[in-house]
Design a protein around this motif. Structure first.
Motif, PDB file in Angstrom:
ATOM      1  N   ASP A 121       0.832  -1.208   0.000  1.00 14.59           N
ATOM      2  CA  ASP A 121       0.000   0.000   0.000  1.00 14.59           C
ATOM      3  C   ASP A 121       0.864   1.255   0.000  1.00 14.59           C
ATOM      4  O   ASP A 121       0.586   2.223  -0.722  1.00 14.59           O
ATOM      5  N   GLU A 161       2.556   1.688  -3.392  1.00 14.51           N
ATOM      6  CA  GLU A 161       1.588   2.126  -4.402  1.00 14.51           C
ATOM      7  C   GLU A 161       1.288   3.614  -4.261  1.00 14.51           C
ATOM      8  O   GLU A 161       1.216   4.343  -5.269  1.00 14.51           O
ATOM      9  N   ARG A 162       1.123   4.088  -3.027  1.00 11.68           N
ATOM     10  CA  ARG A 162       0.880   5.526  -2.816  1.00 11.68           C
ATOM     11  C   ARG A 162       2.047   6.350  -3.350  1.00 11.68           C
ATOM     12  O   ARG A 162       1.855   7.381  -4.009  1.00 11.68           O
ATOM     13  N   LYS A 201       2.111   6.386  -7.236  1.00 13.13           N
ATOM     14  CA  LYS A 201       1.069   7.240  -7.818  1.00 13.13           C
ATOM     15  C   LYS A 201       1.479   8.707  -7.768  1.00 13.13           C
ATOM     16  O   LYS A 201       1.273   9.463  -8.734  1.00 13.13           O
TER      17      LYS A 201
END
Length: 339
Positions: A283, A286-287, A290
């Motif tokens: 997680d 991924e943050r 992005k």
């Protein structure tokens, strides 16, 4: 390691063993109430013990032999993993693994240290201590990622670069320095995660990223507490005092600006629930990806350069700390001509 160092975890180990024994009983054996009480006792004891860990004790958690390593995270977080071998100059180094994979819908390059599980594999992987060919393999894969436009994910967990004669003969320091130079100008996103023990240049050679994440009980330092104690006090038994002075734990590093985000671990450390730990790490990665993918390559390189250029400034302006102020449009030297 002195067995007394990890005594703080012994009550938890005993509780986990008892719980595993009871979980082996068939349903309806009358052990359900005892099992429920033991699980609650384990949760309470874990919270009590881990809320008061010293910096040295956190170092021991970071080194725990059951913590996941790079290939474990690859298995838990990615699909279609293809490992790449060799540096195209000398050979392959098993202490560093590198390859391409699918991570949550995007193709990525993943590079990291792998200490190995069990004595045989740990010896084969040199306990996660890379030689120059390992860093050159990592650089080869990072250059490949740049050519085909893939973000790079680096997972750091090593006691340090291997200090053996053969490594020095093949240019250990140059290989580390070359990685730092090249990573400073890499045009694709680079996310670094310190998953265990980020030791010295052995970790920094994979550590120059746009975002640097760190697990809650991981450590990151220029030297081990034992090495620091041996230099300062000529006594490795002063390691706990050295760890306190060095400020090597995740909260220390976040406060100093060395890392950008702390990834929480399952109760008792990521080795107690690797799947949950991998989900949290995924997680966070991924943050970061992005956010970085929304920036232009030029903006990423500029921000990365400024981020690391500013490290070490502890009071006032850069000039007050004895460093020249950042120029208004500074940029790392281009390495494209040398490729």
């Amino acid at each position: 390691m002195n067995p007394q160092d990890s005594q703080f975890e012994e009550p938890l180990v005993a509780l986990r063993r008892r719980i595993e024994e009871l979980e082996g009983y068939p349903e309806g054996s009358g052990r359900e109430a005892e099992l429920r009480d033991l699980r609650q006792e384990l949760r309470s004891a874990t919270e009590r013990i881990f809320s008061g860990l010293s910096r040295w004790q956190k170092t021991l958690v970071a080194r725990h032999q059951e913590r996941p390593y790079t290939l474990d995270y690859v298995r838990m977080m990615t699909e279609d993993w293809v490992e790449l071998h060799g540096d195209r100059a000398f050979g392959d180094d098993a202490a560093i693994v590198a390859g391409l994979a699918r991570f949550r819908g995007r193709s990525v390059a993943i590079i990291g240290h792998h200490k190995g599980h069990g004595t045989k594999e740990r010896i084969a992987r040199n306990f996660g201590q890379p030689r120059p060919e390992g860093y050159r393999k990592a650089l080869r894969v990072m250059r490949l990622a740049e050519r085909i436009g893939l973000p790079v994910i680096n997972l750091n967990d090593t006691a340090g670069a291997y200090p053996g004669l053969d490594a020095e003969e093949r240019g250990q320091a140059e290989a580390i320095a070359r990685n730092l130079i090249e990573m400073a100008g890499l045009r694709v996103p680079i996310v670094v995660a310190v998953t265990g023990e980020g030791g010295s240049g052995g970790a920094l050679a994979l550590g120059l990223g746009d975002r640097v994440l760190i697990f809650e009980y991981a450590v990151y330092s220029v030297i081990s507490p034992e090495g620091c104690a041996a230099i300062l006090w000529k006594d490795q038994e002063m390691k706990a005092q050295a760890a306190e002075a060095m400020r090597i734990t995740a909260p220390d590093l976040l406060k100093l600006g060395v890392v950008d985000e702390i990834v929480s671990e399952p109760a008792g450390g990521v080795h107690t629930d690797p799947e949950a730990g991998a989900l949290r790490l995924g997680d966070a990665i991924e943050r970061a990806l992005k956010a970085l993918e929304a920036m232009s390559p030029e903006a990423r390189v500029e921000a990365r350069y400024r981020r690391f250029r500013a490290l070490g400034v502890v009071a006032g302006t850069a000039g007050a700390a004895g460093l020249a102020p950042l120029p208004p449009a500074a940029a790392p030297p281009s390495t494209a001509a040398g490729r």
